[in-house]
Design a protein around this motif. Structure first.
Motif, mmCIF file in Angstrom:
data_model
loop_
_atom_site.group_PDB
_atom_site.id
_atom_site.type_symbol
_atom_site.label_atom_id
_atom_site.label_comp_id
_atom_site.label_asym_id
_atom_site.label_seq_id
_atom_site.Cartn_x
_atom_site.Cartn_y
_atom_site.Cartn_z
ATOM 1 N N GLY A 22 56.597 35.165 57.508
ATOM 2 C CA GLY A 22 56.639 33.508 56.733
ATOM 3 C C GLY A 22 56.356 33.639 55.500
ATOM 4 N N HIS A 23 56.513 34.497 54.484
ATOM 5 C CA HIS A 23 56.482 34.959 53.570
ATOM 6 C C HIS A 23 54.950 34.834 52.956
ATOM 7 N N SER A 24 53.957 35.353 53.856
ATOM 8 C CA SER A 24 52.392 34.586 53.735
ATOM 9 C C SER A 24 51.666 35.999 52.570
ATOM 10 N N VAL A 25 51.349 35.813 52.061
ATOM 11 C CA VAL A 25 50.338 36.548 51.218
ATOM 12 C C VAL A 25 49.016 36.617 50.542
ATOM 13 N N THR A 26 48.435 37.383 50.044
ATOM 14 C CA THR A 26 47.144 36.757 49.278
ATOM 15 C C THR A 26 46.487 36.438 48.688
ATOM 16 N N TYR A 27 45.645 35.421 48.714
ATOM 17 C CA TYR A 27 45.119 34.969 48.158
ATOM 18 C C TYR A 27 45.413 36.294 45.841
ATOM 19 N N TRP A 28 45.052 37.423 46.456
ATOM 20 C CA TRP A 28 44.881 38.161 44.492
ATOM 21 C C TRP A 28 46.675 38.663 44.785
ATOM 22 N N LYS A 29 47.484 38.552 45.732
ATOM 23 C CA LYS A 29 48.420 39.356 45.437
ATOM 24 C C LYS A 29 49.805 38.304 44.585
ATOM 25 N N ASP A 30 48.857 36.504 45.693
ATOM 26 C CA ASP A 30 50.033 35.429 44.533
ATOM 27 C C ASP A 30 48.995 35.258 43.262
ATOM 28 N N VAL A 31 48.465 35.720 42.763
ATOM 29 C CA VAL A 31 47.496 35.489 41.603
ATOM 30 C C VAL A 31 47.948 36.721 40.805
ATOM 31 N N TRP A 32 48.608 37.915 41.087
ATOM 32 C CA TRP A 32 49.383 38.828 39.966
ATOM 33 C C TRP A 32 50.941 38.258 40.020
ATOM 34 N N ARG A 33 51.551 38.517 41.120
ATOM 35 C CA ARG A 33 52.662 37.729 41.229
ATOM 36 C C ARG A 33 53.257 36.200 40.691
ATOM 37 N N ARG A 34 51.865 35.274 40.014
ATOM 38 C CA ARG A 34 52.128 34.805 38.939
ATOM 39 C C ARG A 34 51.996 35.041 37.446
ATOM 40 N N ILE A 35 50.506 36.208 37.065
ATOM 41 C CA ILE A 35 50.532 36.571 36.256
ATOM 42 C C ILE A 35 52.073 37.255 35.852
ATOM 43 N N ARG A 36 52.644 38.064 37.016
ATOM 44 C CA ARG A 36 54.147 38.857 36.533
ATOM 45 C C ARG A 36 55.151 37.751 35.671
ATOM 46 N N LYS A 37 55.355 36.934 36.534
ATOM 47 C CA LYS A 37 55.576 35.879 36.065
ATOM 48 C C LYS A 37 55.419 35.220 34.852
ATOM 49 N N ASN A 38 54.796 35.189 33.835
ATOM 50 C CA ASN A 38 53.631 34.770 32.673
ATOM 51 C C ASN A 38 54.911 35.773 31.467
#
Length: 304
Positions: free
Chosen positions: A23-39
């Protein structure tokens, strides 16, 4: 059943990773890294920092010149194939000296940030966990230290200990941990009534184990922001102190020392001031922009 078949049609024939199947579940730090890459700003800042930090390590090696070799015949030379940033008023290679200076400035900033973080976390954790008169006494100590002008304390410390690297680290760290201690105290006071903390206390865990194992790790997101903002502050503070003659002085080398030397010859040879000042500005700006991106990535209110 029809809805299930429709929902899986778009994945037919595609290879799915475990996060998608869950269900597209990711850990907190994976989500942080994903959002940094989108910035884009944070990514560019991170790339600039990696380039500068890499050059501060290998730059003096690839230049082929020594840090302090004096060659009066090549004094005040413009950038060339042999001296990429030119030479200073003593004929020393400016490219080598700039990256040595950047390395020294970054090391000072990292060591001071480490001292600030460790002392601030331990002091603030003890205040918040024990509370009562312990919190009152330790808080009064912080108020006493912060009531004195930081610049005055720094100058007096440098006058007593000298202008070396160790004296600079002590002078810049002697009061900086107070803000971190207050920040950690406020955060831990919210966490100390949590169920996992009460369970650890009920099982007989010592206060220091509770602080180090349960309370401080749960303030890591806040600490990351503190670290990201403290490093550029220390870099700029070191450069300012060295420029004013209070911090590091020759033969020590840092960006502040190079800017101070370049300022003396800027009327005739502005290139000697341009390169260290440019590296300093890019370094501080990249850290600040990366800190802004990290703050947005760690903000739970912005998570999708």
């Amino acid at each position: 059943m029809e809805l299930t078949n429709i929902s899986f049609k778009k994945y037919r024939g595609r290879r799915l990773d475990p996060d998608q199947l869950a269900g597209h579940s990711v850990t907190y730090w994976k989500d942080v890294w994903r959002r940094i890459r989108k910035n884009p700003t944070a990514v560019l800042s991170l790339a600039a920092l990696m380039i500068i930090l890499t050059l501060s390590v290998i730059g003096p090696i690839i230049s082929g010149h020594d840090l302090s070799t004096i060659n009066p015949k090549r004094a005040n030379m413009n950038p060339s194939a042999e001296n990429w940033f030119g030479t200073d008023n003593l004929g020393r290679d400016l490219f080598t000296r700039v990256w040595y200076g950047a390395r020294a400035s970054v090391i000072v900033a990292l060591v001071c940030t480490l001292i600030q973080t460790v002392v601030g976390c331990l002091y603030g954790g003890i205040m918040a966990h024990f509370g009562g008169w312990v919190d009152e006494v330790m808080m009064r100590v912080i108020e006493l230290i912060t009531s004195m002008p930081t610049l005055l304390i720094t100058i007096l410390t440098m006058m007593v200990l000298g202008n070396g690297m160790t004296a600079l680290l002590v002078a810049m760290s002697i009061t900086s941990w107070c803000g971190t201690a207050r920040l950690i105290r406020g955060q831990i006071m919210q966490l100390r009534e949590s169920e996992y903390v009460l369970a650890a206390v009920a099982l007989g865990a010592s206060p220091f184990w509770v602080i180090l194992r349960h309370l401080i790790p749960n303030t890591f997101g806040l600490l990351m922001l503190t670290i990201a903002t403290s490093i550029p502050d220390y870099i700029f503070t070191e450069a300012g102190l060295s420029f004013l003659g209070i911090g590091l002085q020759p033969p020590n080398t840092s960006l502040g020392v190079l800017i101070s030397i370049g300022q003396q010859t800027m009327d005739f040879f502005p290139i000697q001031l341009l390169f260290p000042a440019l590296i300093l500005c890019v370094l501080v700006l990249a850290f600040n922009l990366l800190g802004d991106g990290l703050r947005d990535a760690l903000d739970p209110r912005l998570r999708q």
